[in-house]
Motif scaffolding. Sequence first.
Motif, PDB file in Angstrom:
ATOM      1  N   THR A 134       0.933  -0.890  -0.046  1.00 59.54           N
ATOM      2  CA  THR A 134       0.161  -0.158   0.210  1.00 59.54           C
ATOM      3  C   THR A 134       0.914   1.108   0.255  1.00 59.54           C
ATOM      4  OG1 THR A 134      -0.191   0.206   2.499  1.00 59.54           O
ATOM      5  CG2 THR A 134      -1.783  -1.151   1.232  1.00 59.54           C
ATOM      6  N   ASP A 135       0.053   2.591  -0.157  1.00 63.73           N
ATOM      7  CA  ASP A 135       0.952   3.623  -0.041  1.00 63.73           C
ATOM      8  C   ASP A 135       1.504   3.645   1.214  1.00 63.73           C
ATOM      9  OD1 ASP A 135       0.136   4.183  -2.565  1.00 63.73           O
ATOM     10  OD2 ASP A 135      -1.556   5.327  -1.890  1.00 63.73           O
ATOM     11  N   ASN A 136       1.149   3.257   2.276  1.00 64.21           N
ATOM     12  CA  ASN A 136       1.669   3.424   3.630  1.00 64.21           C
ATOM     13  C   ASN A 136       2.868   2.254   3.850  1.00 64.21           C
ATOM     14  OD1 ASN A 136       0.049   5.579   4.365  1.00 64.21           O
ATOM     15  ND2 ASN A 136      -1.541   3.689   5.162  1.00 64.21           N
ATOM     16  N   LYS A 137       3.335   1.556   2.539  1.00 60.26           N
ATOM     17  CA  LYS A 137       4.192   0.614   2.598  1.00 60.26           C
ATOM     18  C   LYS A 137       3.958  -0.709   3.720  1.00 60.26           C
ATOM     19  CE  LYS A 137       7.895   3.905   1.393  1.00 60.26           C
ATOM     20  NZ  LYS A 137       9.298   4.350   1.762  1.00 60.26           N
ATOM     21  N   VAL A 138       2.444  -1.071   3.536  1.00 59.12           N
ATOM     22  CA  VAL A 138       2.113  -2.265   4.268  1.00 59.12           C
ATOM     23  C   VAL A 138       1.799  -3.195   3.375  1.00 59.12           C
ATOM     24  CG1 VAL A 138       0.408  -3.207   5.733  1.00 59.12           C
ATOM     25  CG2 VAL A 138       1.301  -0.862   6.122  1.00 59.12           C
TER      26      VAL A 138
END
Length: 674
Positions: free
Chosen positions: A185-189
Amino acid sequence: MINKHPKYFTEVREDFKKYGTYCRHIEGSYNYIEFWKEETKKCMNGFTYGGMHIPGPYYYFLNYTEVEGVDEATQRRIRSFPDFKDVQLEYFRHLERARKLQKGFIFVKPRRIGASFMSGATVSHEYSFYQDSKSFIGAFQKDLAEYTMRMALNNLNFLDLHTPWGKERNPNKADHVIARYKRTTDNKVEVWDGFMSEIASLTFKDNPFASVGKSANIFIFEEAGKFDNIISSYNISEPTWKAGEDLIGIPIIQGTGGDMEGGTEGFAEMYYNPDKYNLLAFENIWDIETSNKICGWFIPGTKGRDGTYKDPYGEHPEWKGKKMIDEFGNSIEDIAKQSILDLRTRVNQGIDPKAKIDAITQFPLVPQEAFLQSHVNRFPTLELRKVMEALTDNELDKHHIGELSFEGGVLKWVDIQGVAPYREYPVKKPEPGFIEIYEPPRPEDNGIFTINRYIAGIDPYRYDNATTDSVGCILVYDRLTQRIVAEYTGRPDKTDTFYEICRKLLLYYQATAMYESNITGLYHHFEKKKALHLLADTPFSLRDRNTWKTNTNTSKGIIATKPVIDKGLEFIENWLLEHISEESEVFNYERIRSIGFLKELIAWNPDPRSNFDRISAFQMVMWYDRTLTDFKDYDAVMKTRNNKYGNYFNKFKQNQDHTRNLWDKHFAPDTTQI
């Protein structure tokens, strides 16, 4: 009847075969996108041409799956698209109807109709077109589930190569796939994303709980005849395809003729009682002379039979060389039936009994044939089934149904109209039942009964309340004619009621009985009624010197140990195949009139958990008859020896007389007490 040519339903696959691709438009173009939109719609909703509709999964099966075919030029196996066949169309239509009615689907089939390919297509179709769907393939044996799973994976691989419906899979194992992939994800998850549909295979051997905690849109039970715990597995799995009382998925239970083993009894129970298990029911138009008026779906061996008719015996030259499926996909069943009958004729010329049964079970003409077991049944099941089919309602009406009662101290028979004895097997719900007399007792002209002409075998049960599928049974046997002449099978509320019915039947026929003495209640009832003389002593060869004691419950009946049971089964097997006399070609099995006994003989298997109460009772008859015969032969030998050697053996006369008197005391009925 299919009246539209298959080519109208398989145009896209013909293009694929011709050009190596389904769509010749440029990938990503408007026409390309519209083509695949239309194909997706057909695969999900079905396709109609000229008023004839085929379900979406069948359209998908015909055009987007490969099966095992035959190269007509080389006669070798090849991968090819499936032929359009009536039996396949019926399968997918019934599946569609079952879904709409919120029913499961159970069916029995012959070999070589491509059922595993259809099953594989059913789950791969669900996986490919329904997001978040979950499909399970369950089997008793791992290899059976794996085989159908492999068909499904082959379908998915084909879609990956040739259609835009392919999906990344993780895990991508031989027994489990999920349409998903990892993304960040954009949150690097890292998360799972994708279509999230799933297919998995399960093994139920020794574990009917294999499906617990799962949810299913499709749940296939493969080869139910091999499913030792099919009913418990089905019942425990039921929540996986239900949400409350609503079906959110469909169970599919299927079995193949010739692959009936430990699960045959349970599979037959479900097949012939579809309403009980919320399965799609069909009128039983196939079985002959059966009480099962409804059943699951049946595919006879005459449906979808490939190849041409060979006419090996020159009896049908008009059919020789003709295909058994026409160009529209309709089965030509009269030709196919003759092909199957020719196969049976050829096999019957051999001596292998298993091969004879296999020729019937693998290509059955009626459901009853499919449920025959070739591997475990030691009795002549084919012949027994013919005897049972010949016992029509008109024949059964000749029997006397009723009860025995004392009137003024005299035992009298009372016919009861409008009732039926308990003839069921397997036992669904134990019932009290009634006495069924096939032949009334026949005394001599002077009114006196020949001693030991009538004997009986009793299989008692232990508890008043029915906690098992066991019932009580007494069979009365005429040693002169070698026929079963009367029967009571049932489970009254009280064990004493069953014991008293047995006592009355013995008095009525002036018979004595051998019984399974593992259960002691019968002895105590007869002791209380001062009727122990009606119970036979334990045969000498089976007496335990440490426990056997005259005039006690250890001196009567037979304890049913495994060696006793095995020998009893051997006695029955031999008796069935004996001619009724040296001059006759009629076998003993041909004169059995007990429907329940015939059902048990046909269904018998060596599983110690199975109950065969009538067989158990007849084992007691056979043990008793053999004991009486052996004693008579021994007596004749002793007389011959005395005549030959004169007075030398006379000094033993007193001991011989004592032995004979002891025998008469325990085996011959005391007529003064009857």
